[in-house]
Write an enzyme that holds these catalytic residues in place. Structure first.
Site, PDB file in Angstrom:
ATOM      1  N   HIS A   6       0.831  -1.195   0.000  1.00  0.00           N
ATOM      2  CA  HIS A   6       0.000   0.000   0.000  1.00  0.00           C
ATOM      3  C   HIS A   6       0.875   1.258   0.000  1.00  0.00           C
ATOM      4  CE1 HIS A   6      -3.875  -2.098   1.655  1.00  0.00           C
ATOM      5  NE2 HIS A   6      -3.412  -2.638   0.546  1.00  0.00           N
ATOM      6  N   GLU A  58       1.084   3.779   2.020  1.00  0.00           N
ATOM      7  CA  GLU A  58       1.715   4.119   3.293  1.00  0.00           C
ATOM      8  C   GLU A  58       3.003   3.315   3.503  1.00  0.00           C
ATOM      9  OE1 GLU A  58      -2.794   3.832   4.235  1.00  0.00           O
ATOM     10  OE2 GLU A  58      -1.400   3.166   2.676  1.00  0.00           O
ATOM     11  N   CYS A 112      -2.015  -1.381   7.507  1.00  0.00           N
ATOM     12  CA  CYS A 112      -1.105  -0.232   7.422  1.00  0.00           C
ATOM     13  C   CYS A 112      -1.010   0.493   8.762  1.00  0.00           C
ATOM     14  CB  CYS A 112      -1.577   0.729   6.337  1.00  0.00           C
ATOM     15  SG  CYS A 112      -1.349   0.096   4.656  1.00  0.00           S
ATOM     16  N   ALA A 157     -18.860  13.949 -27.283  1.00  0.00           N
ATOM     17  CA  ALA A 157     -18.451  15.177 -27.959  1.00  0.00           C
ATOM     18  C   ALA A 157     -19.666  15.706 -28.701  1.00  0.00           C
ATOM     19  CB  ALA A 157     -17.309  14.897 -28.930  1.00  0.00           C
ATOM     20  N   SER A 193     -19.966  12.306 -37.596  1.00  0.00           N
ATOM     21  CA  SER A 193     -19.559  12.741 -36.255  1.00  0.00           C
ATOM     22  C   SER A 193     -18.045  12.851 -36.099  1.00  0.00           C
ATOM     23  CB  SER A 193     -20.100  11.772 -35.204  1.00  0.00           C
ATOM     24  OG  SER A 193     -19.571  10.468 -35.399  1.00  0.00           O
ATOM     25  N   TRP A 251     -14.618  14.648 -37.169  1.00  0.00           N
ATOM     26  CA  TRP A 251     -14.468  14.721 -35.721  1.00  0.00           C
ATOM     27  C   TRP A 251     -15.092  16.005 -35.228  1.00  0.00           C
ATOM     28  CZ3 TRP A 251     -12.936  10.396 -33.501  1.00  0.00           C
ATOM     29  CH2 TRP A 251     -12.141   9.514 -34.223  1.00  0.00           C
ATOM     30  N   ARG A 285      -9.446   6.573 -21.168  1.00  0.00           N
ATOM     31  CA  ARG A 285      -9.547   5.136 -21.438  1.00  0.00           C
ATOM     32  C   ARG A 285      -8.454   4.359 -20.706  1.00  0.00           C
ATOM     33  NH1 ARG A 285     -10.696   4.287 -27.956  1.00  0.00           N
ATOM     34  NH2 ARG A 285     -12.841   5.094 -27.986  1.00  0.00           N
ATOM     35  N   ARG A 305      -5.052   4.709 -27.414  1.00  0.00           N
ATOM     36  CA  ARG A 305      -3.989   5.055 -28.360  1.00  0.00           C
ATOM     37  C   ARG A 305      -3.281   6.312 -27.851  1.00  0.00           C
ATOM     38  NH1 ARG A 305      -8.297   3.263 -31.161  1.00  0.00           N
ATOM     39  NH2 ARG A 305      -9.137   5.293 -31.779  1.00  0.00           N
TER      40      ARG A 305
END
Length: 369
Positions: free
Chosen positions: A51, A53, A85, A155, A169, A171, A185, A208
């Protein structure tokens, strides 16, 4: 001397380095400070790994005794894959612990702070709490409700349309906005789309980025099994790991074309002839999927919104207008009739990405009379 907020912000930035990598655990960052100077840093890199900590204490080496520990989430006090922890913090001789937010996990939920206080450690709670809570939103919903946290991104033009009258659509948003989506993503557990999106665009739904990035699980909601089994989203040569969610009314023979090593089939019940999206989300959450990015289309988004299954929206507004009402709207299906039933955004944030504006916030029903 730098403030508590300054060091907690450092811990938040550390935690963000592991976004998308820690499921089923939350992302956590920690900083050890001695006499106003940072002597140790750490963040939780992945489930099963130490973890935040613990890594911060190790990084501080011999400077922990009498120091302060800043951590974005309440330290755990129970045994999981790793030890508590709290006990490591006590053993290290930390004088004061500054915590961003409580752990929503019922196994902890205040008990970690109690253990530290009972040992004589000073505890300060609630520094940059909204930011720390926002960081663990997917974990919090999953651990308390057994459901995934869903962000819907779209968008659109300034007049609220996601495609022209003939469906064009690409871009709408700027290249930097699209890059922002790929960074998102990289941080989620799964991308969710409807069958219409797969049929219209045959998307790969991969990440990407110049740095490579990580491909999340790809999930398609296809109640009628109308998407081509050869679609890119199901192709493990494009990216491994796909799920198709469909009706449990289909016989085994209808499912046969979709049986592939890297494609999982989830069948859920129907309500009034429509896929039960609540059952679908519960089935997905049961596979330790905490964070979902809903990318389309408008029919699925509308159904998810009406079912109360969208937690946050991220709308990229481009400085263009389509000038009519025959384009594709961001949500399809019946809308609300009364203003008092409208959806309202809380935790509202507006930022600029190149020429676009990003509007985001938590989705809540309006409670006005």
């Amino acid at each position: 001397m730098p403030s508590d907020s300054h060091f907690m912000q450092m811990a938040l930035e550390l935690a963000a380095r592991a976004l998308g990598r820690t499921t089923p655990n939350p992302p956590v960052g920690a900083v050890v400070v001695s006499n106003g100077r940072v002597v140790g840093e750490g963040f939780h890199p992945a489930a099963g790994q130490p973890h935040a900590e613990i890594l911060a204490l190790r990084s501080a080496e011999n400077y922990t005794r009498g120091s302060e520990l800043y951590v974005t989430l309440e330290p755990c006090c129970h045994h999981g894959r790793t030890g508590p922890c709290t006990e490591a913090i006590i053993a290290a001789g930390i004088h004061r612990v500054i915590v961003g937010c409580l752990d929503p996990n019922p196994k902890v939920s205040g008990q970690g702070l109690k253990r530290l206080r009972d040992s004589g450690i000073r505890v300060t709670y609630g520094i940059l709490e909204p930011d720390c809570q926002r960081l663990i939103s997917p974990f919090a919903k999953h651990v308390t409700a057994g459901m995934p946290y869903v962000v819907y991104k779209a968008a659109m033009s300034l007049d609220g349309q996601t495609a022209t009258s003939n469906g064009e659509s690409q871009w709408i948003s700027s290249s930097e906005s699209r890059h922002h989506v790929h960074r998102l993503r990289d941080q989620v557990d799964a991308i969710l789309v409807g069958s219409a999106t797969v049929i219209a665009d045959n998307p790969r739904l991969t990440t990407r980025l110049f740095s490579g990035g990580r491909n999340p699980l790809r999930i398609v909601v296809d109640s009628q099994l109308i998407t081509p089994p050869s679609a890119a989203v199901y192709d493990d040569r494009v990216a491994p790991g796909s799920v198709i969610v469909t009706s449990n009314h289909h016989p085994a023979s209808r499912l046969e074309p979709y049986r592939k090593p890297s494609l999982e089939i989830i069948q859920v019940d129907e309500i009034d002839g429509r896929l039960n999206l609540l059952s679908a989300m519960k089935a997905i959450a049961a596979k330790n999927i905490q964070f979902i990015l809903l990318e389309g289309g408008s029919s699925l988004a509308g159904a998810m919104l009406r079912a109360g299954l969208i937690d946050r929206i991220m709308f990229y507004l481009a400085p263009i207008m389509f000038g009519g009402n025959n384009g594709r709207m961001v949500f399809d299906g019946p809308g609300i009739e009364c203003l008092r039933d409208a959806y309202r955004l809380t935790d509202l944030r507006v930022s600029r990405i190149e020429e676009d504006f990003l509007v985001e916030g938590e989705v809540a029903r309006c409670s006005q009379d």
